[in-house]
Design an enzyme around this catalytic site. Sequence first.
Site, PDB file in Angstrom:
ATOM      1  CG  ASP A  60      -1.976   1.112   1.145  1.00  0.00           C
ATOM      2  OD1 ASP A  60      -2.487   1.402   0.040  1.00  0.00           O
ATOM      3  OD2 ASP A  60      -2.287   1.680   2.205  1.00  0.00           O
ATOM      4  CE  LYS A  86      -0.598 -15.785  -7.819  1.00  0.00           C
ATOM      5  NZ  LYS A  86      -1.857 -16.287  -8.297  1.00  0.00           N
ATOM      6  CE  LYS A 108     -13.165   4.666 -10.320  1.00  0.00           C
ATOM      7  NZ  LYS A 108     -14.138   3.628 -10.679  1.00  0.00           N
TER       8      LYS A 108
END
Length: 180
Positions: A60, A86, A108
Amino acid sequence: MRDDATVEEMGSRFTYQTWKKETLERFMGPKYMVGCLHFSAETEGPPGFVHGGATFTAFDQLVGVMVHYYNLYIPHMTLTLTIDYKRPVPLSSTQYFKLRITHTQGKKVFVDGYIFDQDLDESETKLDLQKVDFANWDAPPSWRRVEIRGIFFRVGEAVGELGYLGLDHGQQQRQLKGKL
């Protein structure tokens, strides 16, 4: 150097802005960012591995920095950030990451990326990170430990046209105020 050295004296000893610019140009292209991560013992989740929340927080922050630079310091906020784990990330190992802006749509910004570990490759061939053209290279899926996708939303507006490498945030703000 003295502890009470002035900024001018420190500036004569090293060129911070030049170093910053060269570093950003090498590891942060127009729409991508690469680097390495090292998670300490304080980030442990399952025994011997990094907690998923630490990985999420690191992504983040890293994606936020990339979007911030790419969009000329205009504030953004995270709309979505999806992480696919994964393989577990071992503690105290060096992991590498690549993030990229895939496209924009209005306010965006769409991103994706991954953490990769070339030690997952069984062959003797190792990647020379100093010679990789990161703009055109992707880690093979077998090297990936974590993959991400996300959307960031612009909450501010641009004023003026300043490049992201030449000035720090404070300098840009002072220049923008002079143009208003």
